[in-house]
Design a protein around this motif. Sequence first.
Motif, mmCIF file in Angstrom:
data_model
loop_
_atom_site.group_PDB
_atom_site.id
_atom_site.type_symbol
_atom_site.label_atom_id
_atom_site.label_comp_id
_atom_site.label_asym_id
_atom_site.label_seq_id
_atom_site.Cartn_x
_atom_site.Cartn_y
_atom_site.Cartn_z
ATOM 1 N N PRO A 48 83.697 10.699 23.899
ATOM 2 C CA PRO A 48 83.849 11.731 24.928
ATOM 3 C C PRO A 48 82.508 12.338 25.357
ATOM 4 O O PRO A 48 82.296 12.604 26.548
ATOM 5 N N LEU A 49 81.600 12.533 24.400
ATOM 6 C CA LEU A 49 80.280 13.045 24.760
ATOM 7 C C LEU A 49 79.492 12.015 25.558
ATOM 8 O O LEU A 49 78.725 12.368 26.458
ATOM 9 N N TYR A 104 80.647 12.329 29.044
ATOM 10 C CA TYR A 104 80.225 13.586 29.682
ATOM 11 C C TYR A 104 78.735 13.595 30.007
ATOM 12 O O TYR A 104 78.331 13.976 31.110
ATOM 13 N N VAL A 143 83.455 13.160 33.935
ATOM 14 C CA VAL A 143 84.365 14.098 33.284
ATOM 15 C C VAL A 143 83.667 15.446 33.207
ATOM 16 O O VAL A 143 82.462 15.522 32.986
ATOM 17 N N THR A 162 86.274 17.209 28.828
ATOM 18 C CA THR A 162 85.752 16.709 27.556
ATOM 19 C C THR A 162 86.394 17.438 26.384
ATOM 20 O O THR A 162 86.768 16.825 25.373
#
Length: 756
Positions: A432-433, A436, A526, A531
């Motif tokens: 997810p990071l 992002y 995103v 996130t």
Amino acid sequence: MITWATFPFLRYTPALILGIVACLVLGAGWPPAWPGALGLAGAAGALLLLAVRRPGPAATDAAGLLALLAVAALGAALAQRATESRRADHLTHVAAQTEAYEAVVDDYTVARPATYATTLRVRAVRVAGRWRTATGGIRVSVPRAGGVPAPRYGEVWLVRGHPDPSKAPLNPGEFDYRRYLAYHQVYHQQFIHPDQYRVVATRPPSYLVAISMRAAAQLDGVFKHYIKPKREYSMASALVLGIKDDVDAETKQAYAATGTTHIMAVSGLQVGLLFGFMTWFLRVSFGRTRGFRYWSVGVGLAVIWAYAFLTGLSPSVLRAAVMFSFVIVGRALERQDGIFNTLAVAAFCLLVYDPFLVADVGFQLSFLAVLSIVYLQPRIGRWFDAHAYFANRQRPWQPPVVQRAWRGAGWAADAVWQATALSLAAQVATFPLGLYYFHQFPLSFLLSNLVAVPISSGAVYVGLGLLVLKGLVALPALALPAAAPVLDYLPQAVAWVFERMILLFNEYIFWIGRALPGALVREIHVTAGQTVLVFGLLGAWLAWQHTRRLGWLGAGAGLAVALAGSRVAEARAGAPLEEFVVYSIPRRSVVGFWQGATAEFVAADSLPLSETERTYRLLPGLIQRGARAPACRVGWRGAAVPVRRLADADSANPKFYLKTSPVVLARWHGLRLGFVSGRLAPAARPTPLDVLVLRRNARVAPEALAAAFGPQVQVVFDSSCKSWYVARHDSALRALGLRPWDVTAQGAFRRRPPGR
């Protein structure tokens, strides 16, 4: 079921992070948070005493809740205290009046193609002819031309002139470098010419850091001496020492596209390898000696911190050293079962020291990856028992060599599967990071890491061995100069192996990129909120896997619906958007026409955009809006926007050999646009415009602009206009009631068509 009393920092560290994030998001202009933190801590202590005297769940729960609130308030107070701009003597209050200042180089120097970049820490400023003490950080750039030496840590500079506040993002979606600098307590920037500063002394802020940087430079010299190919040398230095100045852009892109960038950064991987080897060596060699559990702690800490010192005490290796130091101490105290609490303690201590680490990408990725590996890797590893699978294929009547082959195959398959489990576990918490921050996801990460990480891990050991071996033979070579060539054979042999290992995983990474060109999913956007929702969804799934309670599935479904809704709302908000944009790209004339997710860019100066300009100036906005197949035109050729050209005075003059561009008029969705780059000819009749873009220091008189294009026209200076030109015309245009906009100073100009 978690016994929270056994793992207190699993509650305190998130509370501290929430307090710090609240201060960062809501602003540092709050009143001081220290009184609130002390008050909440006192109330929690009083309730705890009451719970001891009169046991009961209500008082205990209330005391625990107040304690968490006190820790959150502590986080906010620490963030306020670490914010240098709140100080009365900060540079922010006097920067505009500063005539000169004294500052010290307080960071590594980054060598760019045309400049050196580093950070200065201000010690004193001169205002109105008088010197006064001051504090503050300035990110400076110095040209490399003319033999200008690279800035060195600890140099004291006397600089003429004043710095400017850090610039906000100039184009839609662009990386917020101003916020990044602010998290490092740097609020100003300045380009310093060689004749604008003088080195007056050398007084390092930390002599330990200065010695460490010098040691890292000496070790880098060892690699440069023994490893001749530039690409292999640069990777050797990056792999073992974390020095990436000489890594070329092609190599960086190849590693980013395959999800192996972490190999080039000295951080948890290298420190973890050193920790693993040291633990194994000490246990095998001295595991049965008296007091091994205690004295091995000192040896382990000494080795890890010595490595951190020799690599220049960079922030990434310091984080890893602190993390593994707590792990070593936890093992000595027989707290291996509390590894999560140990990591939480390490994060808590680091954030107390520097609250702004919470916004550091490396800090986030390091701790999330380690937590995910510790929790998920054993669970994923149990999905497949390679030893049992191959053991079941053995038969008593098979020859011994065949049975040994089955056992060997089981061992090899288990090693591959455990490495796969480790890579999958690390990706679960960090992807997810990655979406992002980097807007991409490498689907080939598994293939890349399965080969590159083991080889690079072995290369780390060989590289460290080369440095140790060079140190060992250096002393006898000094005593016996005649034997130096013979003694050097062994380091040369190790360096040859080291170079070939680096060449091997370099070639493998490039091969993966060529073999799977579509494996990198790019341009994913995103938001920060999305996130958080993705992390919440992962957490709900993991909680359901652990507890098998349907409530967690319901929570996960709710988070999934919220995530999908946010994506739909974002798409609906951007779909009808129509916008004309004049971009801020140094020395360029670039405009964009947006209609929902469709974009067309025009380089009006007839030069195609470079890959760097597109990547850093246009691509963030494309990702943010989810643009599909954007078109880039050069000089209006093939543009969908209808234009007509008016010959200006210079282009119609036969005496001029070099013809200037004519005046270009365009009409897009009712928005009337004009572009002028030469000398404006007297207009027979006015041509009213909504936006007029002045390019290449167009030779125009403000009165002529108003007469030719109407008194309501919005005048825009694009990035091809020089600063002196903008300064000369800005006040005159304002005096006529026109509204000038300088994209170099104010950022991209954006305008919607009328009625939209």
